[in-house]
Design a protein around this motif. Structure first.
Motif, mmCIF file in Angstrom:
data_model
loop_
_atom_site.group_PDB
_atom_site.id
_atom_site.type_symbol
_atom_site.label_atom_id
_atom_site.label_comp_id
_atom_site.label_asym_id
_atom_site.label_seq_id
_atom_site.Cartn_x
_atom_site.Cartn_y
_atom_site.Cartn_z
ATOM 1 N N ALA A 111 17.110 -4.764 31.155
ATOM 2 C CA ALA A 111 18.551 -5.029 31.159
ATOM 3 C C ALA A 111 19.030 -5.362 29.744
ATOM 4 O O ALA A 111 18.311 -5.979 28.958
ATOM 5 N N MET A 112 20.260 -4.936 29.445
ATOM 6 C CA MET A 112 20.830 -5.043 28.095
ATOM 7 C C MET A 112 20.859 -6.463 27.537
ATOM 8 O O MET A 112 20.577 -6.690 26.360
ATOM 9 N N THR A 115 15.016 -4.357 37.829
ATOM 10 C CA THR A 115 14.006 -4.017 36.816
ATOM 11 C C THR A 115 13.079 -5.180 36.475
ATOM 12 O O THR A 115 11.943 -4.965 36.064
ATOM 13 N N GLU A 143 20.773 -12.542 38.454
ATOM 14 C CA GLU A 143 20.466 -11.129 38.224
ATOM 15 C C GLU A 143 19.898 -10.510 39.511
ATOM 16 O O GLU A 143 19.462 -11.239 40.411
ATOM 17 N N ASP A 201 22.388 -8.893 32.979
ATOM 18 C CA ASP A 201 22.470 -7.498 33.427
ATOM 19 C C ASP A 201 23.901 -7.115 33.803
ATOM 20 O O ASP A 201 24.201 -6.852 34.966
ATOM 21 N N PRO A 202 24.790 -7.062 32.802
ATOM 22 C CA PRO A 202 26.185 -6.719 33.099
ATOM 23 C C PRO A 202 26.334 -5.297 33.654
ATOM 24 O O PRO A 202 27.255 -5.030 34.426
ATOM 25 N N ASP A 203 25.422 -4.402 33.293
ATOM 26 C CA ASP A 203 25.553 -3.009 33.764
ATOM 27 C C ASP A 203 25.512 -2.915 35.286
ATOM 28 O O ASP A 203 26.312 -2.216 35.895
ATOM 29 N N THR A 204 24.556 -3.642 35.886
ATOM 30 C CA THR A 204 24.474 -3.597 37.347
ATOM 31 C C THR A 204 25.702 -4.260 37.970
ATOM 32 O O THR A 204 26.238 -3.783 38.966
ATOM 33 N N LEU A 231 28.722 -4.355 36.855
ATOM 34 C CA LEU A 231 29.950 -3.571 36.702
ATOM 35 C C LEU A 231 29.845 -2.160 37.284
ATOM 36 O O LEU A 231 30.861 -1.473 37.404
ATOM 37 N N SER A 232 28.634 -1.760 37.644
ATOM 38 C CA SER A 232 28.488 -0.391 38.165
ATOM 39 C C SER A 232 29.230 -0.281 39.490
ATOM 40 O O SER A 232 29.205 -1.193 40.306
#
Ligand code: F0G
Length: 352
Positions: free
Chosen positions: A113-114, A240, A288, A324-327, A329-330
């Motif tokens: 994660a970013m 992840t 997360e 893990d902002p990507d998950t 905001l997805s």
């Protein structure tokens, strides 16, 4: 000076720490045990969340890392190395920086994660991407540290890590005044379930707690070797952090489950994401995706009747949702911008 001194000072008599040690700490530990009213209502249990995302680098790894890095430094090591799905690398990087030593991290290419990568970058770790998964990274880290002994391996196969992490169980008993009936947590490499069981067992042995919880270890369905009883060659999950096919502490995890009358279970990514949204959306705690495995496991085990109404349950939520902002905001659609106009604000809120 008062205030929390960090977990090594707080639990010094219960940790293998020499008197002359220089302690490397960021004042980790003392995380809140937050009552979960929505989950309690839903399950008929008394549910608490042990919010480990509030540690200095945003995960439970800091508990192990204060011990592992202190131990490394006091043994004259000049560098630490770990394999990581992200959180261990963020924590190792921070504590190594604090100690003034070098840190290198082996991460599975494209699979962390970013936020975690950002942490390792900012703390100045040497970041080494590996064409392989976590299990490949750990094997590589073990080989490298066996050959080059000035480098300390700070994965949870390092006994100092387990010692630090067992303090989370102490804190829970210290706050509740007893051990819970059930303790649920996500399981990846299986160090943390090993550590909690050790902590509960030590308090029980010394008469501080009169019982020990049944350990409920929850894996992602695509990475559930402890559930199937077989290593998974190509683990896959949206969580992840726990994308691990061959846990290093396999035997210790099985012992924790068996000795506690516990259970391993798997949660699909769909169930993990459902629990992830529930904890954020209903309890106000952003964790997360991997962390929500404990909650997904509780809900399934309660439905099945393995967890009974009226029982006290602690779910460890292992890492902060900000990692893990990507998950998060997805799947979010476009957010429309409004005019600079109070009426437009009221309209957006549905009150005008
Ligand atoms: N939850 C989170 C957020 C994690 O980062 C990890 C492990 C686990 C649960 C599972 O704990 O491995 O002790 O069973 N993360 C490791 C890492 C593998 O590299 O950060 P475990």
């Amino acid at each position: 000076h008062s205030g929390w001194p960090g977990l090594i000072e707080a639990y010094r008599s219960r940790l293998p720490v020499a008197d002359d040690w220089k302690v490397i700490t960021l004042l980790e530990g003392a995380t809140p045990l937050v009552a979960a009213p929505y989950l309690s209502e839903l399950t008929g249990c008394e549910v608490y969340l042990k919010v480990e995302g509030l540690n200095p680098t945003g995960s439970f790894k800091d508990r192990g890392m204060t011990m592992a890095v202190s131990n490394a430094v006091n043994n004259g090591k000049t560098a630490v190395l770990c394999a990581s799905t992200g959180n261990t690398s963020a924590s190792a990087a921070a504590y190594a920086t604090r100690a003034g030593i070098t840190c290198a991290v082996l991460i599975p290419q494209g699979k962390i994660a970013m936020g975690k990568l950002a942490q390792a970058v900012m703390h100045g770790a040497k970041i080494i991407q590996v064409q392989g998964n976590f299990d490949d990274c750990l094997e590589l880290a073990r080989k490298a540290t066996a050959e080059f002994t000035e480098i300390e391996l700070v994965n949870s196969v390092n006994p100092a890590r387990i010692e630090g992490q067992k303090t989370a169980a102490f804190e829970i008993v210290d706050v509740l005044g007893r051990a819970p009936d059930v303790h649920a947590l996500p399981v990846g490499n299986a160090g943390n379930i090993t550590a909690y069981w050790k902590g509960y067992s030590e308090y029980h042995h010394d008469g501080i707690a009169s019982s020990r919880p049944r350990m409920l270890g929850v894996q992602a369905a695509g990475a559930a070797p402890l559930v199937s009883g077989e290593p998974v060659a190509d683990p896959e999950t949206i969580a992840t952090a726990i994308r691990i096919g061959n846990p290093a502490s396999w035997h210790q995890a099985v012992a924790a489950k068996d000795d506690s009358g516990g259970q391993f279970r798997a949660a699909t990514d769909e169930k993990l994401l459902e629990a992830y949204r529930l904890v954020a959306g209903r309890e106000g705690i952003f964790v997360e995706p991997a962390s929500a495995a404990s909650v997904a496991g509780l809900l399934a085990a309660r439905e099945e009747g393995w967890v009974r109404a009226g029982e006290t349950v602690v779910c460890t939520v292992t890492g902060n949702g900000l990692k893990d902002p990507d998950t998060a905001l997805s799947g979010m659609g476009e957010v429309e911008a409004i005019d600079v106009d109070p009426v437009a604000v009221a309209h957006a809120l549905g009150v005008a």
